[in-house]
Design a protein around this motif. Structure first.
Motif, PDB file in Angstrom:
ATOM      1  N   UNK A  88      42.640  18.250   1.842  1.00 26.82           N
ATOM      2  CA  UNK A  88      42.769  16.845   2.236  1.00 26.82           C
ATOM      3  C   UNK A  88      41.403  16.273   2.630  1.00 26.82           C
ATOM      4  N   UNK A  89      40.651  17.054   3.414  1.00 23.75           N
ATOM      5  CA  UNK A  89      39.333  16.578   3.860  1.00 23.75           C
ATOM      6  C   UNK A  89      38.411  16.372   2.667  1.00 23.75           C
ATOM      7  N   UNK A  90      38.344  17.361   1.798  1.00 24.97           N
ATOM      8  CA  UNK A  90      37.425  17.283   0.669  1.00 24.97           C
ATOM      9  C   UNK A  90      37.818  16.164  -0.293  1.00 24.97           C
ATOM     10  N   UNK A  91      39.125  15.990  -0.501  1.00 25.88           N
ATOM     11  CA  UNK A  91      39.585  14.881  -1.349  1.00 25.88           C
ATOM     12  C   UNK A  91      39.136  13.540  -0.762  1.00 25.88           C
ATOM     13  N   UNK A  92      39.294  13.394   0.549  1.00 28.61           N
ATOM     14  CA  UNK A  92      38.922  12.137   1.194  1.00 28.61           C
ATOM     15  C   UNK A  92      37.417  11.897   1.188  1.00 28.61           C
ATOM     16  N   UNK A  93      36.629  12.966   0.990  1.00 28.10           N
ATOM     17  CA  UNK A  93      35.176  12.838   0.927  1.00 28.10           C
ATOM     18  C   UNK A  93      34.670  12.709  -0.519  1.00 28.10           C
ATOM     19  N   UNK A  94      35.607  12.568  -1.475  1.00 27.03           N
ATOM     20  CA  UNK A  94      35.210  12.316  -2.847  1.00 27.03           C
ATOM     21  C   UNK A  94      34.947  13.551  -3.688  1.00 27.03           C
ATOM     22  N   UNK A  95      35.374  14.716  -3.232  1.00 26.53           N
ATOM     23  CA  UNK A  95      35.192  15.943  -4.006  1.00 26.53           C
ATOM     24  C   UNK A  95      36.274  16.061  -5.076  1.00 26.53           C
ATOM     25  N   UNK A  96      35.918  16.682  -6.207  1.00 26.61           N
ATOM     26  CA  UNK A  96      36.869  16.991  -7.269  1.00 26.61           C
ATOM     27  C   UNK A  96      37.134  18.491  -7.293  1.00 26.61           C
ATOM     28  N   UNK A  97      38.401  18.854  -7.439  1.00 27.09           N
ATOM     29  CA  UNK A  97      38.786  20.256  -7.628  1.00 27.09           C
ATOM     30  C   UNK A  97      38.683  20.563  -9.120  1.00 27.09           C
ATOM     31  N   UNK A  98      37.707  21.403  -9.487  1.00 26.97           N
ATOM     32  CA  UNK A  98      37.476  21.737 -10.894  1.00 26.97           C
ATOM     33  C   UNK A  98      37.562  23.243 -11.059  1.00 26.97           C
ATOM     34  N   UNK A  99      38.437  23.691 -11.968  1.00 32.08           N
ATOM     35  CA  UNK A  99      38.600  25.125 -12.189  1.00 32.08           C
ATOM     36  C   UNK A  99      37.461  25.680 -13.040  1.00 32.08           C
ATOM     37  N   UNK A 100      37.084  26.924 -12.746  1.00 30.61           N
ATOM     38  CA  UNK A 100      36.055  27.622 -13.516  1.00 30.61           C
ATOM     39  C   UNK A 100      36.641  28.921 -14.059  1.00 30.61           C
ATOM     40  N   UNK A 101      36.044  29.512 -15.097  1.00 34.67           N
ATOM     41  CA  UNK A 101      36.655  30.672 -15.766  1.00 34.67           C
ATOM     42  C   UNK A 101      36.691  31.930 -14.913  1.00 34.67           C
ATOM     43  N   UNK A 102      37.676  32.787 -15.201  1.00 35.49           N
ATOM     44  CA  UNK A 102      37.758  34.117 -14.600  1.00 35.49           C
ATOM     45  C   UNK A 102      37.158  35.186 -15.512  1.00 35.49           C
TER      46      UNK A 102
END
Length: 608
Positions: free
Chosen positions: A150-164
């Motif tokens: 919630x905090x990171x979303x409100x600060x404009x961060x994007x959740x981006x997946x990276x490879x395993x």
């Protein structure tokens, strides 16, 4: 519908309401012609009342612990209320019930004070997860996850997946490797972190990235390590150290507020790496209590800017101190009355292989103003008093002194400080103290290979005013005995760790974003041009296309949860953890694979 309500939601205001519940049988209690059953689900426990008619059915189909039951009836007020549970004012007078599934007798009791040991509970982890104590840990884990997102979303961060499935670039911990069937003889690696990917995302213009991500390291385990673990992984572009520190102080404070109801208003202190090592013996000090280290003697080649107190112990003819590389002391409050048995026990404690010291010296600061020591035949009472006073000891305190090789002794005094604080109840689980540790050395010396290694990782930038020293000097070490005189020994990293109650919960740095400086860093770590291109050519290539200044931080999610939950072990906050040997005893993994798979992968095990 199998249920109209959960087993944790009904209250006195629901009296006379007809409901259907479903869950697991916790206990069965017979009282003559009636039976009481506690029914449990994820949300709580509700008492069921089986009247005389239904009791006859129970005799034909008895209920056992962990049977799955559906029960329909009317909510009524309990005559013997139970204030220990939220539903304790009511019970369900049953009209009908149905056994949805039976259970064999579980191998341990499904309750907080279970009779199951660790190994047994891990083998039957799916049962252990039914216990309220474990459920609370996973609820806390989810709450921390939600608060961070919630905090990171409100600060404009994007959740981006990276490879395993990535390329193996072993540097530090061992990689877990995965064979490729379509590319015989070649292997993927599981990521130790998304480090290079998040830097590439900065090059791509995604200036605020985060991920709650699994990471994998093939290393020896202990209470706070697992082969697979979770990080709150973050990166930002166009930032300096202060921007990162400010942003993530905010995130941690938001987690405290949302998860623990704590409004953390204290200014989070900052401490240099050198001060942390000098005053506490480690780079992640627990500052909930004092007991700072007194440096009575320091080696000539370490902490060259610090002043010790060697005049307090010199000239006494005590060989243990005279021949030691380092002599360190702490003042333990209120322990001057320790008996001979207690001081002997402490001596044996520091002699354990985990600590590795040869002995312990003590000074008792008696409440009558006198001083008694295990070395008073070498030191006068006046000298003992001077040592104790310099260590900030007061009447009634006990000064403990260790002597030996610098690295081992400093680690030992740190462990002894924590042990004494634990015994005295100074490490209170409900008290939280945050700290930033800054100005780490960029390099560590590898004496086995006579070369530099990265203290954090090879993408960490030097402090801005140390970049020129790194560029203009040859990293080669001509005289191993004098490696501390090499310019690289004094280069500081633009790095920062967040410490909570003596645990590193987050660490990061401003990254190198220029190709030439990154190549210089790789060269300092012993990589020639060919190896640099083979391992990191993709990153060096990306830096040629306008890489912005960037930096980030990663928080140990499991560890943060365990500290907030008051536990020593991160395993308590992972749904399906591995044991200390890296095994999943529930699945019996790792395991062998069949011959057909081996042939497809073109792998032939050689276990000789």
């Amino acid at each position: 519908m199998y249920r109209t309500n959960t087993c944790g939601e009904l209250r006195i205001g629901d009296v006379s309401k007809k409901v259907t519940l479903a869950g697991w049988v916790q206990t069965v209690r017979k009282f003559g012609a009636i039976t009481f059953v506690d029914l449990r689900d994820r949300y709580g426990i509700t008492q069921l009342l089986f009247g005389e008619e239904l009791n006859k059915r129970l005799e034909e189909s008895p209920l056992g612990r962990e049977f799955v039951l559906q029960a329909t009836g009317t909510v009524r007020e309990r005559s013997n209320k139970n204030p220990a549970i939220p539903t304790g004012d009511i019970e369900i007078e049953l009209e009908d019930f149905k056994i949805l599934n039976k259970s064999i007798v579980p191998p341990f009791t499904i309750q907080d004070d279970t009779d199951g040991g660790d190994d047994l509970r891990m083998k039957y982890r799916f049962l252990d997860l039914r216990r309220n104590a474990v459920k609370k840990n996973l609820e806390l884990r989810y709450a921390v996850n939600r608060a961070a997102r919630n905090y990171l979303h409100n600060q404009g961060f994007m959740d981006i997946e990276t490879p395993f499935l990535i390329k193996s670039t072993p540097e530090g911990a061992r990689d877990f490797v995965v064979p490729s069937r379509m590319n015989p003889g070649q292997f993927y690696a599981l990521p130790q972190s998304p480090q290079t990917f998040k830097q590439l995302l900065m090059v791509s213009g995604y200036d605020r990235y985060y991920q709650v991500v699994k990471c994998f390291r093939d290393e020896d385990l202990r209470a706070d390590r697992q082969p697979e673990f979770t990080q709150i992984d973050c990166e930002m572009a166009f930032v300096e150290q202060e921007d990162i520190i400010s942003m993530f102080e905010g995130m941690v404070k938001a987690i405290f507020k949302d998860v623990k109801g704590i409004d953390y208003r204290e200014t989070i202190g900052r401490m240099s790496w050198e001060d942390a090592m000098w005053n506490y013996g480690n780079d992640k000090p627990d500052i909930r209590f004092g007991m700072q280290v007194l440096n009575l003697k320091k080696p000539s080649s370490v902490y060259v800017t610090k002043t010790d107190q060697s005049s307090l112990i010199d000239g006494a003819g005590f060989k243990v101190f005279d021949e030691a590389e380092t002599v360190l002391a702490i003042a333990v409050p209120g322990c001057s009355e320790y008996s001979r048995k207690q001081t002997d026990e402490l001596t044996e404690w520091v002699k354990r292989p985990q600590i590795g010291m040869k002995g312990l010296v003590f000074i008792k600061c008696n409440v009558d103003g006198t001083f008694k020591s295990s070395v008073d035949k070498f030191y006068s009472e006046e000298k003992l008093k001077s040592i104790a006073t310099t260590a900030n000891a007061k009447a009634g305190d006990l000064v403990l002194i260790l002597a030996g090789l610098e690295e081992k002794t400093r680690k030992a005094i740190s462990e002894l400080r924590l042990e004494m604080a634990e015994r005295l109840g100074l490490r209170k689980p409900g008290e939280f103290k945050l700290l930033w540790v800054l100005d780490f050395p960029l390099f560590e010396y590898d004496d086995e290979n006579n070369r530099w290694v990265a203290r954090h990782h090879p993408f960490t930038s030097p402090k801005p005013d140390h970049i020129e020293s790194m560029i203009s000097n040859d990293p080669g070490i001509k005289n191993p005995a004098e490696y501390l005189k090499h310019p690289y020994a004094n280069i500081k990293a633009n790095a920062y760790d967040m410490v909570l109650n003596g645990n590193e919960v987050g660490g990061g740095s401003i990254r190198i974003h220029q190709k030439e400086l990154q190549e210089k860093m790789f060269a300092a770590l012993g990589m020639d041009r060919h190896e640099q291109q083979h391992k990191f050519g993709f990153l060096l290539g990306a830096f040629e296309y306008g890489a912005p200044p960037h930096g980030g931080i990663a928080f140990g999610f499991d560890r943060l949860c365990s500290i907030l939950g008051g536990s020593e072990s991160i395993r308590d906050f992972i749904a399906f953890p591995k044991n200390n040997a890296g095994r999943d005893v529930m699945l019996d993994a790792p395991s062998t694979i069949d011959e057909k798979q081996l042939k497809e992968l073109q792998i032939k095990p050689d276990l000789q």
